[in-house]
Scaffold this active site. Structure first.
Site, PDB file in Angstrom:
ATOM      1  N   HIS B 109       0.974  -1.247   0.040  1.00  0.00           N
ATOM      2  CA  HIS B 109       0.122  -0.181   0.006  1.00  0.00           C
ATOM      3  C   HIS B 109       0.942   1.265   0.072  1.00  0.00           C
ATOM      4  O   HIS B 109       0.510   2.294  -0.196  1.00  0.00           O
ATOM      5  CB  HIS B 109      -1.076  -0.048   1.118  1.00  0.00           C
ATOM      6  CG  HIS B 109      -0.395  -0.219   2.484  1.00  0.00           C
ATOM      7  ND1 HIS B 109       0.220  -1.412   2.692  1.00  0.00           N
ATOM      8  CD2 HIS B 109      -0.196   0.532   3.512  1.00  0.00           C
ATOM      9  CE1 HIS B 109       0.452  -1.446   4.297  1.00  0.00           C
ATOM     10  NE2 HIS B 109       0.413  -0.365   4.513  1.00  0.00           N
ATOM     11  N   ASP B 187       5.050  -3.336   9.872  1.00  0.00           N
ATOM     12  CA  ASP B 187       5.090  -4.095  11.023  1.00  0.00           C
ATOM     13  C   ASP B 187       3.642  -4.955  11.561  1.00  0.00           C
ATOM     14  O   ASP B 187       3.840  -6.059  11.986  1.00  0.00           O
ATOM     15  CB  ASP B 187       5.248  -3.049  12.203  1.00  0.00           C
ATOM     16  CG  ASP B 187       4.471  -1.702  12.163  1.00  0.00           C
ATOM     17  OD1 ASP B 187       3.472  -1.618  11.361  1.00  0.00           O
ATOM     18  OD2 ASP B 187       4.343  -0.960  13.366  1.00  0.00           O
ATOM     19  N   HIS B 293      -4.749   5.925   8.266  1.00  0.00           N
ATOM     20  CA  HIS B 293      -4.520   4.987   7.379  1.00  0.00           C
ATOM     21  C   HIS B 293      -5.223   4.873   6.123  1.00  0.00           C
ATOM     22  O   HIS B 293      -6.708   5.290   6.320  1.00  0.00           O
ATOM     23  CB  HIS B 293      -4.756   3.294   7.948  1.00  0.00           C
ATOM     24  CG  HIS B 293      -4.326   2.571   7.049  1.00  0.00           C
ATOM     25  ND1 HIS B 293      -3.041   1.908   7.329  1.00  0.00           N
ATOM     26  CD2 HIS B 293      -4.851   1.743   6.117  1.00  0.00           C
ATOM     27  CE1 HIS B 293      -3.037   0.999   6.089  1.00  0.00           C
ATOM     28  NE2 HIS B 293      -4.425   0.881   5.662  1.00  0.00           N
ATOM     29  N   ARG B 353       0.922 -39.778 -10.169  1.00  0.00           N
ATOM     30  CA  ARG B 353       1.813 -38.994  -9.500  1.00  0.00           C
ATOM     31  C   ARG B 353       3.105 -39.717  -9.900  1.00  0.00           C
ATOM     32  O   ARG B 353       4.266 -38.943 -10.005  1.00  0.00           O
ATOM     33  CB  ARG B 353       1.548 -39.067  -7.998  1.00  0.00           C
ATOM     34  CG  ARG B 353       1.303 -40.332  -7.406  1.00  0.00           C
ATOM     35  CD  ARG B 353       1.052 -40.511  -5.781  1.00  0.00           C
ATOM     36  NE  ARG B 353       0.837 -41.730  -5.267  1.00  0.00           N
ATOM     37  CZ  ARG B 353       1.294 -42.128  -4.005  1.00  0.00           C
ATOM     38  NH1 ARG B 353       2.184 -41.601  -3.392  1.00  0.00           N
ATOM     39  NH2 ARG B 353       0.882 -43.451  -3.726  1.00  0.00           N
ATOM     40  N   SER B 380       5.491 -38.602  -1.917  1.00  0.00           N
ATOM     41  CA  SER B 380       4.391 -38.908  -1.840  1.00  0.00           C
ATOM     42  C   SER B 380       3.877 -38.407  -3.259  1.00  0.00           C
ATOM     43  O   SER B 380       3.024 -39.029  -4.134  1.00  0.00           O
ATOM     44  CB  SER B 380       3.326 -38.376  -0.967  1.00  0.00           C
ATOM     45  OG  SER B 380       3.488 -39.119   0.063  1.00  0.00           O
ATOM     46  N   GLU B 401       3.546 -24.279   3.022  1.00  0.00           N
ATOM     47  CA  GLU B 401       2.922 -24.135   1.963  1.00  0.00           C
ATOM     48  C   GLU B 401       2.830 -22.904   1.314  1.00  0.00           C
ATOM     49  O   GLU B 401       2.983 -22.388   0.226  1.00  0.00           O
ATOM     50  CB  GLU B 401       1.588 -24.674   1.761  1.00  0.00           C
ATOM     51  CG  GLU B 401       1.448 -26.335   2.031  1.00  0.00           C
ATOM     52  CD  GLU B 401       1.521 -26.449   3.341  1.00  0.00           C
ATOM     53  OE1 GLU B 401       1.334 -25.840   4.324  1.00  0.00           O
ATOM     54  OE2 GLU B 401       2.034 -27.956   3.604  1.00  0.00           O
TER      55      GLU B 401
END
Lengths: 655, 655
Positions: B109, B187, B293, B353, B380, B401
């Site tokens: 921003h 922050d 803000h 896979r 896997s 992730e």
């Protein structure tokens, strides 16, 4: 480390727990020092026996199932034995007792250990453990509430601590109950950011009733964790996040019991116990061995060898579980009752997010179980209206959406009706938690503001354009999308009255009031807001595009073309009959228009409703990545404006 | 804090930077101490002038736009001045120079400040700043790559550090370039878990070329942050996560410059500079004031007053920007070239896979720009096959992730072709990052394994059942879904050859080989694998349901009913023409069957393709939350089995 005074007092003060039994066993009190020493030795011996039983059940059940995670059960067996048979207070006859200590297995793949603990607590028959992972069993591969003692589903790692934060917030600030919340984490899952979102919030709210245990067995699924057995690093991190931390040997009751007592003594901080353990502990050939994650021991030689090492099941371990206190938790099931009705001058323009805030504040007055959580966007989502009316039931969760949702789930499972709000775009940050909230069968409400390109200048990062797709793909989730402040207010109450997951989508721009204050908006309905017998086509809209459709109706009417306009405020479930009926009246033609990407949104909901009918559906939606600009410019640019609708109507009717 | 030796040497060693200029200004060297002192004083004075200019531009542009976040620009103006005009080395004529230091504005921003810095660097004309947030401007409300100097889009907070991790991994381990990566964080956004996922990984990989600065202005959007000005707490946390930390006054160049030099001197750790600042710094009536803000100063009185306080723009600040080094970055654009063809005995059963892992390892040999990242599921997803063949290009990202995806985006923006893999279900954990990767225009490939109920016993938490909906809703994303190991291998190469986002969905169970090794699978195509002139209906399937459809075909054939079977390996874009043609041959009837929830998946892709046609689509999909059980039991239970297809064919043809 010697047994410290805490343990003794703590255990001896217990009533009606095992003291009498011990006294009988130990005989008339002689020197109380000796007596106490004996008492504790006996207790530890019993807990070891229970731990052995848990290990036997865990490997037997997984071998029987032919899959599962026995080694991670073995690493945590001693900790779980201490928790379930000495530390935790719960009513073994009532899983829902509001004063029970709560237990969350964040490392959900250790489910067999959890089930074994409930079997050893006499809550489920031991034989049932052999049904593990079978389609007709409630004992699933990872815990779900299909098993009554599992309050929250786990299995997606790194979510348990947030669930615990929600339950601890409830115990400390809402129910004022003295229950404690215990969360067992794996070491690998502390790499998940959600864990640190929860850690920061827990210390901020001084949740001394929240106690975590990290099972540091040093193995992830595919290799060693980043920190192996470095207990200090884990302690340093949680300490830096404002927690009391205690590093222990997770297989030594002389360290486990005092640590749990020290945790209970905390007055203004949550506690994290970091326990060094061995994966596969107790079975020599799998103990601390790589490549044993998620592998069951083969029935026959392997299993027999393991069972031989563990020794026989201890059938008679005379341990009594301490019941919870009987304080009134204050939990009452209260259905949302009638709210103060909407009250807007018909000429006023109000954003649906404003209607949401007003409606939520009114709902809070009507229903004391309603709580609100927001991720430092309350002055944009207008959750601040709830905060100012009901400060004691508002929790600021700061910029941490995963924990925002996780804590909401925890509150829901303790009988509250949480409204969780942030920008629709940022709910995508918590999609895994949202997905899991459905598996947890949580009664939680999500509110996403600032949907679509109509937010304007802030640009694509702030625009929720995939949120309907996200929530429609959640089984049984209800998706509501108000088009004016009246429907927004009403739908907040409707959401609270509905048991289950509801998503409310609100918009940033101010829009005219469309409905009378007493209009009702049942789930699964829609509003036909323009109709005539000459309608050539039906336009199905939602939110701000309803207003574009009304403008289009006016423009076309002036040109002598009549169209039907439907406000599809309930996107899921969708009013298939009304859509089919409208299509039947308007040349089997529907035009959908939405401030959302074309995939998975309002248009696809309509398509699905008429999939097997001979009905043409023409979709108008936001294609491609948007950009900054004025709302009206973007609505025009992306072809979801009144002009775009007029053009589409002309195209499809020209044929 | 006095200017330490580092700054002096560091600045004086610069060529061809400003030394000559200073020497001329300062005159013939006298006592070098005095000379150096003068030099530094002059430099600091120039940096202050630049900071003032940045402030003037930031408030002017936002007032002109009538919206935006000026106060957060003012708090970081001094830091950005030091970075852009003293610390960073970059070629002002070439945004893509592979050796440029990289700058990531995680607090997106503050975009006006970023644009102001490029204007002051002479890269864009100052007048252009007045186009901020306009629909035809590349200067968006939050930074996007539509502006060439913005490599990665930001605006969803807490993602910048992960993007930086990816770029730093590339610089240190792949390109071996000496560029540094600077990330400016707010922050408030350090509450985001993704920040801590990145922090852990960065220290694990000893990314001393990664330098973060937290702008501690103590305000979030709606209130004070959790820690206000408590610089120490931020330092403690990053230190506990293995970082060098330096707390400074973010408005004092005597502290900013040495801190940046100390950061550059790091040899085995990333550095986080924690800078105490004031939001709105430099303008008295907004400085450190709440409720400012995201609010622009009103043109007229407010703006004029602010500009008067800041004083005039410094038009002539003779600062030269240091160019990057000229080391060969090793970056080459190499299109994926022909891979070693698939090679399976036709009677072998192989999971898709497995085909993915084999194909990815082969692709790595064919294309040196391909890299692989996985979240501790490589055994896997079978990403481990790539790891063993190309260990130097595999990065283990552990169970995190969000950072897995964020780092992947960073690598993509540095010219690599990252394949990011984990369970399909767990990609939902990073949906916000995936959404942002599209706004960042990243060339990244996502691979989700263990999709659907066909994984069996592990239960719903591990089943990817909303992943197609997730990725279809990403603009221009390609969604590929192989049904056998041959197509899996081929589609890996196809994904690499396609510029942009590709999602590959793979399954857990072993399935028969369906295709010859030389079969090709273009994006947007499909395979009609069973057809006759007597076909009564067309069954459209994907992945494991293709095999169910083939069984159904056999069962029905035995009963004298012929059906057409389509393998829809490209779910997006979808082969609309082939679907319409098949429907035209088979009574305008399509049956879709998918191991996914009914919303947003393969069935909806088909519905959308034929939305305006007179074609009936009957969807078979997974409804409701699944449970643990054997794969074949679940496929049967959820009505996506051969039997379910047979029954549906009978139902729809009976009419």
């Amino acid at each position: 480390m010697a047994v410290n005074k805490n343990v003794l007092t703590h255990n001896l003060n217990r009533e009606p727990k095992t003291e009498r039994f011990f006294l009988e066993k130990i005989g008339p009190k002689t020197n109380s020092e000796r007596r106490i020493k004996k008492f504790v030795e006996t207790l530890k011996n019993f807990l070891k026996q229970k731990a052995t039983n848990l290990r036997i059940h865990s490997i037997t059940a997984t071998s029987e199932a032919g899959s599962g995670h026995p080694t991670t059960c073995l690493s945590a067996a001693d900790i779980v034995s201490a928790l379930f048979f000495d530390t935790m207070r719960y009513d073994t006859n009532d899983a829902q007792n509001p004063n029970n200590d709560r237990f969350i297995l964040s490392k959900g793949h250790a489910a067999p250990l959890l089930y074994a603990a409930y079997a050893e607590a006499g809550i489920i028959p031991t034989e049932k453990l052999r049904t593990l992972r079978q389609i007709d069993s409630i004992l699933e591969g990872h815990p779900t509430p299909r098993f009554a003692w599992t309050e929250v589903a786990t299995g997606s790692l790194g979510q348990g601590l947030s669930l615990g934060v929600g339950m601890a917030l409830n115990g400390k600030y809402l129910d004022k109950s003295d229950y404690r919340v215990y969360v067992l984490l794996g070491d690998g899952e502390t790499a998940e950011g959600g864990v640190w979102e929860a850690a920061a919030l827990a210390s901020h709210y001084q949740l001394n009733n929240l106690i975590g245990i990290v099972d540091v067995n040093a193995f992830g699924q595919s290799q060693r964790t980043m920190y192996a057995f470095d207990v200090d690093t884990y302690c340093k991190r949680f300490e830096a996040f404002g927690w009391q931390t205690i590093g222990i040997d997770g297989h030594n009751f002389d360290e486990i019991l005092p640590a749990l007592d020290q945790a209970k003594a905390a007055t203004d901080k949550p506690t994290m116990i970091v326990a060094k353990t061995f994966k596969g502990k107790g079975v020599s050939f799998i103990e601390n061995a790589d490549n044993w994650h998620g592998k069951a021991l083969a029935k026959g030689e392997d299993l027999d060898k393991a069972l031989a090492e563990l020794g026989p099941l201890h059938l008679e371990v005379p341990i009594q579980i301490e019941p919870p206190s009987v304080v009134d938790s204050g939990v009452r099931h209260i259905a949302a009752i009638e709210c103060e009705p909407p009250n807007y001058p018909s000429d006023e323009e109000v954003a649906t997010r404003g209607g949401y805030g007003t409606g939520l504040a009114k709902l809070g007055t009507a229903n004391p179980n309603v709580v609100a959580l927001d991720g430092d966007t309350k002055n944009s989502t207008y959750a601040e209206q709830f905060m100012s009316r009901h400060p004691d039931r508002y929790f600021e969760m700061f910029i941490a959406e995963q924990n925002l949702v996780g804590a909401g789930i925890g509150l829901a499972k303790r009988g509250k009706i949480p409204f969780v709000s942030t920008f629709a775009a940022f709910l995508s940050r918590a999609y895994d938690q949202i997905r899991m909230s459905a598996i947890s069968q949580a009664n939680i409400k999500y509110a996403g503001s600032h949907c679509g390109v109509s937010i304007g200048e802030d640009g694509p990062s702030q625009m929720g354009l995939e949120d309907i797709a996200m929530f429609r793909a959640i089984p049984e989730a209800v998706v509501l999308y108000p088009s004016d402040a009246v429907s927004a207010e009403r739908l907040v109450a409707v959401a609270a009255a509905h048991e289950g997951i509801v998503y409310l989508r609100t918009s940033r721009p101010k829009t005219p009031i469309l409905y009378d204050a007493d209009e009702t908006f049942p789930i699964g309905g829609c509003k036909v807001i323009r109709r005539s017998n000459e309608d050539t086509v039906t336009v199905v809209a939602g939110g701000i595009t309803v207003h574009e459709a009304l403008k289009a109706h006016q423009i076309l009417a002036a040109e002598g073309t009549a169209i039907r306009v439907i406000d599809l405020y309930s996107v899921k479930p969708v009013d298939a009959e009304a859509l089919k009926a409208a299509a039947a009246d308007t040349n089997k033609t529907l035009i959908t228009v939405e401030d959302h990407y074309p995939e998975g949104g309002l248009g696809d909901a309509v398509l699905d409703a008429v999939a097997t009918e001979d009905i043409c559906v023409h979709k108008l939606a936001v294609t491609g990545i948007p950009r900054s600009g004025k709302p009206e410019e973007l609505v025009e640019h992306h072809g979801i404006s009144a002009n775009a609708i007029v053009q589409k109507v002309k195209d499809v009717t020209a044929v």
